[in-house]
Each structure stands twice: as C-alpha cells, then as structure tokens.
Write a protein that holds these residues in place. Structure first.
Motif, PDB file in Angstrom:
ATOM      1  N   LEU A  21       0.819  -1.209   0.000  1.00 27.23           N
ATOM      2  CA  LEU A  21       0.000   0.000   0.000  1.00 27.23           C
ATOM      3  C   LEU A  21       0.855   1.261   0.000  1.00 27.23           C
ATOM      4  CD1 LEU A  21      -2.926  -0.975   2.388  1.00 27.23           C
ATOM      5  CD2 LEU A  21      -3.007  -0.622  -0.077  1.00 27.23           C
ATOM      6  N   SER A  22       1.963   1.260   0.744  1.00 27.81           N
ATOM      7  CA  SER A  22       2.812   2.456   0.760  1.00 27.81           C
ATOM      8  C   SER A  22       3.450   2.686  -0.613  1.00 27.81           C
ATOM      9  CB  SER A  22       3.886   2.337   1.837  1.00 27.81           C
ATOM     10  OG  SER A  22       4.768   1.273   1.543  1.00 27.81           O
ATOM     11  N   GLU A  23       3.880   1.610  -1.289  1.00 30.76           N
ATOM     12  CA  GLU A  23       4.419   1.756  -2.642  1.00 30.76           C
ATOM     13  C   GLU A  23       3.345   2.236  -3.616  1.00 30.76           C
ATOM     14  OE1 GLU A  23       6.717  -1.327  -4.473  1.00 30.76           O
ATOM     15  OE2 GLU A  23       7.512  -1.962  -2.528  1.00 30.76           O
ATOM     16  N   PHE A  24       2.151   1.705  -3.459  1.00 31.05           N
ATOM     17  CA  PHE A  24       1.056   2.105  -4.343  1.00 31.05           C
ATOM     18  C   PHE A  24       0.742   3.591  -4.170  1.00 31.05           C
ATOM     19  CE2 PHE A  24      -3.436   2.573  -5.452  1.00 31.05           C
ATOM     20  CZ  PHE A  24      -3.435   2.033  -6.724  1.00 31.05           C
ATOM     21  N   VAL A  25       0.718   4.054  -2.932  1.00 30.57           N
ATOM     22  CA  VAL A  25       0.420   5.471  -2.678  1.00 30.57           C
ATOM     23  C   VAL A  25       1.539   6.347  -3.234  1.00 30.57           C
ATOM     24  CG1 VAL A  25       0.186   7.195  -0.838  1.00 30.57           C
ATOM     25  CG2 VAL A  25      -1.085   5.061  -0.722  1.00 30.57           C
ATOM     26  N   GLU A  26       2.786   5.919  -3.063  1.00 34.06           N
ATOM     27  CA  GLU A  26       3.907   6.685  -3.616  1.00 34.06           C
ATOM     28  C   GLU A  26       3.807   6.773  -5.144  1.00 34.06           C
ATOM     29  OE1 GLU A  26       7.533   4.968  -2.310  1.00 34.06           O
ATOM     30  OE2 GLU A  26       7.190   5.458  -0.196  1.00 34.06           O
ATOM     31  N   ASP A  27       3.504   5.640  -5.772  1.00 30.41           N
ATOM     32  CA  ASP A  27       3.352   5.643  -7.231  1.00 30.41           C
ATOM     33  C   ASP A  27       2.148   6.465  -7.666  1.00 30.41           C
ATOM     34  OD1 ASP A  27       5.587   4.150  -7.659  1.00 30.41           O
ATOM     35  OD2 ASP A  27       4.519   2.231  -7.844  1.00 30.41           O
ATOM     36  N   TRP A  28       1.066   6.404  -6.897  1.00 29.14           N
ATOM     37  CA  TRP A  28      -0.148   7.136  -7.239  1.00 29.14           C
ATOM     38  C   TRP A  28       0.104   8.639  -7.215  1.00 29.14           C
ATOM     39  CZ3 TRP A  28      -4.695   5.486  -9.126  1.00 29.14           C
ATOM     40  CH2 TRP A  28      -5.753   6.379  -9.134  1.00 29.14           C
ATOM     41  N   LEU A  29       0.907   9.090  -6.265  1.00 26.55           N
ATOM     42  CA  LEU A  29       1.178  10.518  -6.142  1.00 26.55           C
ATOM     43  C   LEU A  29       2.262  10.989  -7.104  1.00 26.55           C
ATOM     44  CD1 LEU A  29       1.003  10.839  -2.260  1.00 26.55           C
ATOM     45  CD2 LEU A  29      -0.756  11.443  -3.930  1.00 26.55           C
ATOM     46  N   VAL A  35       1.526   5.771 -14.345  1.00 30.22           N
ATOM     47  CA  VAL A  35       0.495   6.077 -13.357  1.00 30.22           C
ATOM     48  C   VAL A  35      -0.642   6.843 -14.016  1.00 30.22           C
ATOM     49  CG1 VAL A  35       0.014   7.259 -11.190  1.00 30.22           C
ATOM     50  CG2 VAL A  35       2.157   6.032 -11.467  1.00 30.22           C
ATOM     51  N   SER A  36      -0.297   7.745 -14.898  1.00 32.34           N
ATOM     52  CA  SER A  36      -1.344   8.500 -15.612  1.00 32.34           C
ATOM     53  C   SER A  36      -2.190   7.579 -16.469  1.00 32.34           C
ATOM     54  CB  SER A  36      -0.710   9.581 -16.482  1.00 32.34           C
ATOM     55  OG  SER A  36       0.034  10.466 -15.699  1.00 32.34           O
ATOM     56  N   ILE A  37      -1.541   6.646 -17.159  1.00 39.00           N
ATOM     57  CA  ILE A  37      -2.290   5.680 -17.977  1.00 39.00           C
ATOM     58  C   ILE A  37      -3.166   4.804 -17.092  1.00 39.00           C
ATOM     59  CG2 ILE A  37      -2.038   3.674 -19.493  1.00 39.00           C
ATOM     60  CD1 ILE A  37       0.457   5.061 -20.644  1.00 39.00           C
ATOM     61  N   PHE A  38      -2.631   4.380 -15.951  1.00 41.42           N
ATOM     62  CA  PHE A  38      -3.417   3.570 -15.016  1.00 41.42           C
ATOM     63  C   PHE A  38      -4.635   4.338 -14.520  1.00 41.42           C
ATOM     64  CE2 PHE A  38      -4.335   2.241 -10.642  1.00 41.42           C
ATOM     65  CZ  PHE A  38      -4.651   0.917 -10.867  1.00 41.42           C
ATOM     66  N   LYS A  39      -4.451   5.615 -14.189  1.00 37.43           N
ATOM     67  CA  LYS A  39      -5.579   6.430 -13.718  1.00 37.43           C
ATOM     68  C   LYS A  39      -6.636   6.580 -14.807  1.00 37.43           C
ATOM     69  CE  LYS A  39      -3.018   9.220 -10.369  1.00 37.43           C
ATOM     70  NZ  LYS A  39      -2.532  10.564 -10.041  1.00 37.43           N
ATOM     71  N   ILE A  40      -6.191   6.788 -16.039  1.00 37.22           N
ATOM     72  CA  ILE A  40      -7.147   6.927 -17.151  1.00 37.22           C
ATOM     73  C   ILE A  40      -7.916   5.629 -17.357  1.00 37.22           C
ATOM     74  CG2 ILE A  40      -7.320   7.207 -19.655  1.00 37.22           C
ATOM     75  CD1 ILE A  40      -4.974   9.205 -19.416  1.00 37.22           C
ATOM     76  N   LEU A  41      -7.203   4.500 -17.363  1.00 38.62           N
ATOM     77  CA  LEU A  41      -7.884   3.209 -17.563  1.00 38.62           C
ATOM     78  C   LEU A  41      -8.800   2.858 -16.400  1.00 38.62           C
ATOM     79  CD1 LEU A  41      -4.997   1.101 -19.139  1.00 38.62           C
ATOM     80  CD2 LEU A  41      -6.984   2.086 -20.279  1.00 38.62           C
TER      81      LEU A  41
END
Length: 102
Positions: A21-29, A35-41
């Motif tokens: 979860l900490s890695e995911f939050v770091e990548d999300w921010l 990350v942008s492609i993941f957010k769009i999808l």
C-alpha cells in the motif's frame, strides 16, 4: 492436532500489505506516465461499469421481457406438436410423405 497460526505469520502478511500500500500510494502521487495511464484506464473502467449499471436499471426489464417466453408448451410459446415437418414442397393431399430415402 493443528497448531494455531502464529503471530509471526500474521505480522508478515500485515507488513507485506502495508509495504504494498505504501508503494502504491507513492506511485499514485508520482507524476509518472504509467500512473497517468493507469488512472485513465481505471476511470474508464469505473465509468463503463456505472454506465452499464445505469442502463440495466433503465432498460433491464425491457430486455428481460423480450427474452422471457410466455405461454405453455415445450419451449414456452411454441407448441409440442410440430406441423408440416417432413413434407416436401409441392406434395398434394393424395401423395404419401417422402422420406430422405426416396
């Protein structure tokens, strides 16, 4: 007898989840392209699921009624007795039925 789960095993699972979860939050921010492609999808998937849910709420009963077979019989609205099967076209009333051997 089975041994109860030890706390070490549970603490390893909890540590693994927290690190993920900490890695995911770091990548999300992060402002990374993946990350942008993941957010769009992810937003497209959520939008599509919401649209399908809304369309099914509006048109679901109509679609269900189109495919619901009403009446009695073997296949819903169709009768159990098939009429005219086995007859060749052009038969008159006096001729016997033709089979596939004729």
């Amino acid at each position: 007898m089975e041994e109860p789960w030890d706390f070490e095993f549970l603490s390893r699972i909890a540590d693994g989840c927290l690190s993920f979860l900490s890695e995911f939050v770091e990548d999300w921010l992060a402002n990374d392209m993946r990350v942008s492609i993941f957010k769009i999808l992810l937003s497209w998937l959520i939008f599509s699921l919401l649209a399908i849910h809304f369309a099914w709420k509006v048109y679901g009963n109509t679609v269900n009624d189109m495919y619901y077979r009403q009446g009695s019989g073997q296949n819903g609205g169709t009768s159990d007795i098939t009429t005219g099967l086995g007859r060749c076209r052009g038969n008159t009333a006096g001729e016997p039925f033709k089979s596939h051997r004729d």
